[in-house]
Design an enzyme around this catalytic site. Structure first.
Site, PDB file in Angstrom:
ATOM      1  N   ASP A   1      -4.714   1.212   3.499  1.00  0.00           N
ATOM      2  CA  ASP A   1      -5.473   0.154   4.168  1.00  0.00           C
ATOM      3  C   ASP A   1      -5.330   0.272   5.682  1.00  0.00           C
ATOM      4  OD1 ASP A   1      -6.434  -0.828   1.845  1.00  0.00           O
ATOM      5  OD2 ASP A   1      -5.286  -2.689   1.843  1.00  0.00           O
TER       6      ASP A   1
ATOM      7  N   ARG B   1     -13.536   0.450  -3.334  1.00  0.00           N
ATOM      8  CA  ARG B   1     -12.958   0.603  -1.988  1.00  0.00           C
ATOM      9  C   ARG B   1     -12.686   2.067  -1.677  1.00  0.00           C
ATOM     10  NH1 ARG B   1      -8.504  -4.339  -1.498  1.00  0.00           N
ATOM     11  NH2 ARG B   1      -9.759  -5.954  -2.510  1.00  0.00           N
TER      12      ARG B   1
ATOM     13  N   ASP C   1      -0.897  -2.515  -4.899  1.00  0.00           N
ATOM     14  CA  ASP C   1      -1.941  -2.734  -3.903  1.00  0.00           C
ATOM     15  C   ASP C   1      -2.732  -1.445  -3.690  1.00  0.00           C
ATOM     16  OD1 ASP C   1      -3.508  -3.986  -2.021  1.00  0.00           O
ATOM     17  OD2 ASP C   1      -1.842  -4.927  -0.991  1.00  0.00           O
TER      18      ASP C   1
ATOM     19  N   ASP D   1       0.836  -1.194   0.000  1.00  0.00           N
ATOM     20  CA  ASP D   1       0.000   0.000   0.000  1.00  0.00           C
ATOM     21  C   ASP D   1       0.875   1.249   0.000  1.00  0.00           C
ATOM     22  OD1 ASP D   1      -2.201  -1.763   0.440  1.00  0.00           O
ATOM     23  OD2 ASP D   1      -1.759  -1.724   2.591  1.00  0.00           O
TER      24      ASP D   1
END
Length: 331
Positions: free
Chosen positions: A169, A220, A165, A130
């Protein structure tokens, strides 16, 4: 004390005279709103400047509190992992090009960290990490950053979506998090709360997203499992699949956001065996599809105060104020 106050006011007026509005001037004294309101970062610690990866790692991983001023572009693409950050740190960009390119930042089992005014970019050349990972951590404030990958978000490129990614997160029971005034763009996987359908520890997650721009992403924005998430005054534009998903019994309060060209703005059903809950109010939808809300949350009492901007004002407010590259008022 009065002399110092006059100096600060004079500096603000000087910055304003060069065309910067107040929301474009950041201060080390600024405080977060939302679940991350207790975050102070490296306040009280030494102030240091960094221009390279070696110094960034040195101070970010130190045990003492630090306020780390990032100048210029720091390339982490040749590193073997993300840059780990220890507790009680503020990392803030102080030049217009202040950025971290490559692997990104990792906050794991830490407390009290501020990341502000940085452009952080995932690239194909880096590993599958991430831009920012927040894992089993508390009291975190991510503010006025621009987070992106070098993906082109079109259906024809979906087979490339796993080359990088997500952008941010928040997993494994991380709590006391505020994500504010950022730009999330050009990424298939944007940001999620809760790591999987079996990660029941994420029921303790408490996250606030406010005054962010989400544009040219697939999904997301965020996706939430189990926890409680407050999403207010964000601007969504050109989302390929969906904006917000509440899953696995998550409680999501969605207020006064602006959705533009989003086929599915809000859903409580998405690739999980249990639906989530949503309290939806005051949102504005322009050229959007319908929401899919199967379970409604009747009410929620927040442990903090906040003020809502009118949804129809958000494009102007956020295009002017969100993202990195802002002036920083230093002591």
């Amino acid at each position: 004390m009065k002399r110092r106050l006059l100096l600060v006011l004079s500096l603000i007026l000087l910055l304003l005279s060069f065309g910067y509005s107040q929301e474009q001037v950041l201060s080390l004294q600024d405080k977060p709103i939302g679940f991350g309101e207790k975050t102070t970062g490296g306040m009280g610690g030494k102030v240091v400047s960094v221009t390279n990866i070696e110094d960034l790692k040195k101070y970010a991983q130190a045990q003492d509190p630090y306020i780390i001023l990032v100048e210029g572009v720091i390339d982490t693409s040749k590193e073997s992992s993300q840059v780990n950050v220890s507790s009680n740190k503020t990392i803030i960009g102080v030049t217009p090009d202040a950025s971290i390119v490559g692997w990104g930042i990792n906050l794991k089992k830490v407390d009290n960290v501020v990341i502000r005014n940085l452009t952080i970019k995932n690239t194909f050349e880096s590993s599958k990490n991430d831009a920012i990972t927040i894992e089993t951590s508390s009291n975190i404030w991510i503010d006025h950053c621009t987070l992106s990958s070098d993906m082109v978000i079109v259906p024809e490129r979906e087979n490339e979506k796993d080359k990088v990614d997500a952008l941010c997160d928040i997993i494994k029971a991380s709590s006391g998090i505020t994500i504010s005034w950022n730009i999330f763009e050009n990424s298939w996987k944007c940001t999620q709360v809760g790591s999987s359908d079996s990660s029941t520890v994420d029921v303790d997650a408490r996250v606030t997203y406010h005054h962010n721009i989400f544009r040219n992403t697939n999904s997301r924005n965020p996706s939430i499992r189990f926890g409680v998430v407050h999403i207010f005054n964000n601007y969504y534009k050109n989302i390929l699949l969906y904006s917000i998903a509440s899953r696995m019994g998550a409680k999501v309060i969605i207020e006064n956001n602006y959705f533009e060209n989003v086929p599915l703005p809000i859903t409580t059903q998405f690739e999980s065996p249990q639906d989530g809950y949503v309290l939806e109010r005051g949102n504005l939808y322009i050229d959007c599809g319908d929401n899919n809300i199967t379970q409604t949350l009747k009410s929620y009492s927040f442990p903090y105060s906040y003020t809502l901007d009118p949804a129809d004002n958000l494009p102007e407010i956020l295009l002017k104020g969100a993202g990195a590259g802002k002036k920083v008022l230093l002591p």
